[in-house]
Every structure is written in structure tokens, then in C-alpha cells.
Scaffold this motif. Structure first.
Motif, PDB file in Angstrom:
ATOM      1  N   ARG A  89      -6.635   9.301   0.532  1.00 18.18           N
ATOM      2  CA  ARG A  89      -6.033   9.333   1.808  1.00 18.18           C
ATOM      3  C   ARG A  89      -5.236   8.286   2.445  1.00 18.18           C
ATOM      4  N   LEU A  90      -4.100   8.646   3.256  1.00 16.89           N
ATOM      5  CA  LEU A  90      -3.416   7.583   3.605  1.00 16.89           C
ATOM      6  C   LEU A  90      -2.943   7.786   4.999  1.00 16.89           C
ATOM      7  N   THR A  91      -1.856   6.958   5.299  1.00 14.71           N
ATOM      8  CA  THR A  91      -1.415   7.088   6.869  1.00 14.71           C
ATOM      9  C   THR A  91      -0.642   8.410   7.092  1.00 14.71           C
ATOM     10  N   ARG A  92      -0.769   8.798   8.267  1.00 18.38           N
ATOM     11  CA  ARG A  92      -0.074   9.776   8.650  1.00 18.38           C
ATOM     12  C   ARG A  92       1.561   9.894   8.393  1.00 18.38           C
ATOM     13  N   SER A  93       2.142   8.605   8.523  1.00 18.00           N
ATOM     14  CA  SER A  93       3.296   8.510   8.524  1.00 18.00           C
ATOM     15  C   SER A  93       3.729   8.331   7.015  1.00 18.00           C
ATOM     16  N   GLY A  94       2.896   7.772   6.105  1.00 20.49           N
ATOM     17  CA  GLY A  94       3.135   7.933   4.603  1.00 20.49           C
ATOM     18  C   GLY A  94       2.964   9.354   4.097  1.00 20.49           C
ATOM     19  N   TRP A 101       1.129   2.341  -0.095  1.00 21.31           N
ATOM     20  CA  TRP A 101       0.529   2.047   0.970  1.00 21.31           C
ATOM     21  C   TRP A 101      -1.110   2.022   0.536  1.00 21.31           C
ATOM     22  N   GLN A 102      -1.776   1.369   1.654  1.00 14.05           N
ATOM     23  CA  GLN A 102      -3.312   1.324   1.269  1.00 14.05           C
ATOM     24  C   GLN A 102      -4.013   2.474   1.590  1.00 14.05           C
ATOM     25  N   VAL A 103      -4.745   3.054   0.733  1.00 11.54           N
ATOM     26  CA  VAL A 103      -5.549   4.263   0.586  1.00 11.54           C
ATOM     27  C   VAL A 103      -7.014   4.361   0.659  1.00 11.54           C
ATOM     28  N   SER A 104      -7.688   5.123   1.027  1.00  9.84           N
ATOM     29  CA  SER A 104      -9.200   5.354   1.043  1.00  9.84           C
ATOM     30  C   SER A 104      -9.537   6.197  -0.218  1.00  9.84           C
ATOM     31  N   LEU A 105     -10.420   5.967  -1.121  1.00  9.37           N
ATOM     32  CA  LEU A 105     -10.795   6.697  -2.318  1.00  9.37           C
ATOM     33  C   LEU A 105     -12.009   7.291  -2.292  1.00  9.37           C
ATOM     34  N   GLY A 106     -12.421   7.902  -3.674  1.00  9.07           N
ATOM     35  CA  GLY A 106     -13.646   8.480  -3.741  1.00  9.07           C
ATOM     36  C   GLY A 106     -14.830   7.454  -3.594  1.00  9.07           C
ATOM     37  N   GLN A 107     -15.817   7.859  -3.032  1.00  2.00           N
ATOM     38  CA  GLN A 107     -17.088   7.149  -2.970  1.00  2.00           C
ATOM     39  C   GLN A 107     -17.831   6.993  -4.104  1.00  2.00           C
ATOM     40  N   ARG A 108     -18.741   6.037  -4.272  1.00  2.00           N
ATOM     41  CA  ARG A 108     -19.609   5.723  -5.220  1.00  2.00           C
ATOM     42  C   ARG A 108     -20.367   7.186  -6.082  1.00  2.00           C
ATOM     43  N   GLY A 109     -20.025   7.586  -7.164  1.00  2.00           N
ATOM     44  CA  GLY A 109     -20.571   8.775  -7.681  1.00  2.00           C
ATOM     45  C   GLY A 109     -19.527   9.897  -7.488  1.00  2.00           C
ATOM     46  N   GLY A 169      -9.230   3.717  10.050  1.00  2.00           N
ATOM     47  CA  GLY A 169     -10.117   2.756  10.010  1.00  2.00           C
ATOM     48  C   GLY A 169     -10.771   2.499   8.855  1.00  2.00           C
ATOM     49  N   GLU A 170     -10.854   3.551   7.722  1.00  2.00           N
ATOM     50  CA  GLU A 170     -11.482   3.530   6.559  1.00  2.00           C
ATOM     51  C   GLU A 170     -10.473   3.170   5.483  1.00  2.00           C
ATOM     52  N   LEU A 171      -8.855   3.053   5.609  1.00  2.00           N
ATOM     53  CA  LEU A 171      -8.378   2.684   4.371  1.00  2.00           C
ATOM     54  C   LEU A 171      -8.934   1.072   3.856  1.00  2.00           C
ATOM     55  N   GLY A 172      -8.729   1.425   2.403  1.00  2.00           N
ATOM     56  CA  GLY A 172      -9.220   0.378   1.695  1.00  2.00           C
ATOM     57  C   GLY A 172     -10.667   0.375   1.388  1.00  2.00           C
ATOM     58  N   GLN A 173     -11.259   1.274   1.606  1.00  2.00           N
ATOM     59  CA  GLN A 173     -12.673   1.641   1.362  1.00  2.00           C
ATOM     60  C   GLN A 173     -12.787   3.026   0.465  1.00  2.00           C
ATOM     61  N   ARG A 233      -4.430   1.271  -3.561  1.00  2.00           N
ATOM     62  CA  ARG A 233      -3.109   1.419  -3.415  1.00  2.00           C
ATOM     63  C   ARG A 233      -2.321   2.406  -3.876  1.00  2.00           C
ATOM     64  N   LEU A 234      -1.246   3.246  -3.044  1.00  2.00           N
ATOM     65  CA  LEU A 234      -0.458   4.351  -3.692  1.00  2.00           C
ATOM     66  C   LEU A 234       0.705   4.075  -3.506  1.00  2.00           C
TER      67      LEU A 234
END
Length: 294
Positions: A262-267, A185-193, A250-254, A172-173
Motif C-alpha cells: 500500500r502506498l500513497t494516492r499520488s504514488g 515511496w514509503q509503503v505498508s506491507l503484510g502483517q505478521r503471519g 497513517g499506516e505507511l511504514g507499518q 520502501r517501493l
């Protein structure tokens, strides 16, 4: 992977973006940035050169002319850790250097590098973290969870009304203004490592999207960099963490990025319209209480 590219006369820089993609481009010069003169999100500046009444000031050792300059590359070693790196208390004042400033490891301590008025031709606004013995500590650009200490003089201050808090566990941001949560907003964040780095940083500047996959929306480059530079693909070495959008949600929350947020374009469009460079950003695992906008 896209190569380095330049826009206008600005210096090419890199930002960590989505997945394994990489792009190099230029920060937008200050004349085109939000938060400049006339922007209602920024209060008028005032000098902070004079000491407070009765304040004892630790003397500053002369700085050798051959010290490195802090730029978009990783900052030099030797700066102290931010003891309040995970503190979400809003930082409400920022520094704008008016000339080359020697940055020290402590009040009255050792000069490490020079802090310049601009980075990649973008006017620098850095949140103030604390004051001590007449000196001012700011969040160090191009580094994670580090402070730089400045003696009095050579800079102006600006009021910072906005704050961004990113929570890694709920993905969340939240954008705050004057201490009030405005949107989440729900966001995507860094992968493991390649996790999104924890701690306090700030919006360094903005840059146009280099490719259509970034949704045609400008990107924020932050002051933070990957915690483990060796963990990211070789083409990303020296890149900064970014806040940006993507061509789909499609990858938000992952955990799918190389450390970016990474968040939505509108955000992202709303943040670009409302939130100026210099705005503090804090990444934590989770707030004790979810914001009312969650």
C-alpha cells in the motif's frame, strides 16, 4: 467484506487489499490497460519462434488436451522453483502468448498446464527469466517463486523498460526505468503471519477500486498469491497480492495488510500512468545499497 462483483463482461477476480478488508472485482480488459499499442513505455513486439543460430533445441513432449489452464486461481503444482527469486537484476523482455501454450517443468520436460493468451480477459505479458536449450522460462502467474518453461513458437516478445522493487525492512517501493531509479515511496506491507511474499513476480493487470476506502485509484493485481493461504481470512482464499492506495496515509511504514503493498494516492496514480502490465516486481528484505531516490 464485499462480495464478488463483475464489471462489464470481464471475469470477477479477487485481490488482497488493506487490513482485513476484501473485495472481488474484475481486471480491466486489455483495451483499457496501460502499456498497449502506442504507449511509449513499451517497445514494438518481435517474434521469438526461431532458434538462435546453431542452438540445439530440446524436443517438446506432446501435451494432453486435458491439462489444466493457468488462470487467476492458484497455479497447478509441479512447476520448478525460480533459482533467482531474489535477484533484482532487471528482466527486460516479456512473453505474450498468441495461442494456448503448453507449459513444462523443464526444457524437454513434462507438460504441466496450458498458458493462455489472457487471464480474466486481460492480455497476458509475462517477464522472461532465462533461456536454455532453445526454451524460454517465464515467471509463473498465480504462483510464488515458480517458473514455467516454454518451447519455441506461439508467442511474441516485448521489451520491458520498467521494474518495481519492494523492500520489506525499510518499507520502501522504488520504481525503475531502464535501470535508473525514478521515485521511491514509503509503503505498508503484510502483517505478521501474512507477510508480503518475497521474490520475483509481475504486474498482472489493473482493476477499479471497489470502495471509497481505496482512495478512488485503480489497483494493480500482481502474479503473486499469499505464501500461506490458510493464514488469511477465509474470504481472501484464492486472492492475489495487490499494489494499491488507501483513504489515509497513517499506516505507511507499518505491517497492517493481508500481504498487499500500500502506498500513497499520488504514488499509485504515477505508477498507473507510467508502468504497464507485465512489469517485473521483486520483493526483497533490503537492498545492499539504498536507491538514490530513497
Amino acid at each position: 467484506m464485499a462480495g464478488w462483483r463483475r464489471v462489464g463482461a470481464a471475469v470477477g477476480v479477487a485481490v488482497l487489499l488493506g487490513g482485513s478488508a476484501y473485495a472481488g472485482w474484475a481486471l480491466t480488459p486489455s483495451a483499457g490497460s496501460v502499456g498497449q499499442s502506442g504507449d511509449p513505455t513499451v517497445a514494438p513486439t518481435a517474434t521469438l519462434s526461431a532458434p538462435l543460430a546453431g542452438e540445439s533445441i530440446a524436443p517438446a513432449a506432446p501435451a494432453p488436451d486435458d491439462l489444466p489452464e493457468i488462470d487467476y486461481d492458484p497455479a497447478p503444482d509441479g512447476f520448478p522453483r525460480d533459482p533467482d527469486a531474489l535477484d533484482t537484476t532487471a528482466l527486460t523482455r516479456g512473453v505474450r502468448p498468441q495461442r494456448r501454450l503448453a507449459a513444462y517443468d523443464a526444457p524437454g520436460g513434462r507438460p504441466i498446464a496450458f498458458l493462455m493468451p489472457t487471464i480474466s480477459e486481460v492480455e497476458l505479458t509475462i517477464p522472461i527469466a532465462r533461456r536454455e536449450a532453445g526454451w524460454t522460462a517465464v515467471l509463473l502467474p498465480s504462483a510464488n517463486r515458480r517458473l514455467a518453461w516454454l518451447p519455441p513458437g506461439g508467442f511474441r516478445t516485448v521489451q520491458l523498460r520498467d521494474q518495481i522493487i519492494v523492500e520489506r525492512v525499510p518499507y520502501r517501493l522504488t520504481w525503475y526505468r531502464d535501470g535508473v531509479a525514478k521515485r521511491s515511496w514509503q509503503v505498508s506491507l503484510g502483517q505478521r503471519g501474512q507477510e508480503t511474499p518475497l521474490g520475483r513476480t509481475f504486474v498482472l493487470g489493473r482493476t477499479p477500486p471497489p470502495e471509497s476506502v481505496y482512495g478512488g485509484v485503480d489497483i494493480y493485481a500482481l502474479g503473486s498469491v499469499p505464501d500461506d493461504p490458510e493464514s488469511v481470512p477465509s474470504g481472501l482464499r484464492g486472492a492475489h497480492i495487490g499494489i494499491h492506495t488507501w483513504y489515509h496515509d497513517g499506516e505507511l511504514g507499518q505491517r497492517t495488510t493481508n500481504g498487499c503493498i500500500r502506498l500513497t494516492r499520488s504514488g499509485q496514480r504515477l505508477l498507473l500512468d507510467q508502468v504497464p502490465p507485465g512489469t517485473p516486481v521483486v520483493v526483497v528484505d533490503k537492498l545492499p545499497t539504498p536507491p538514490p531516490t530513497a
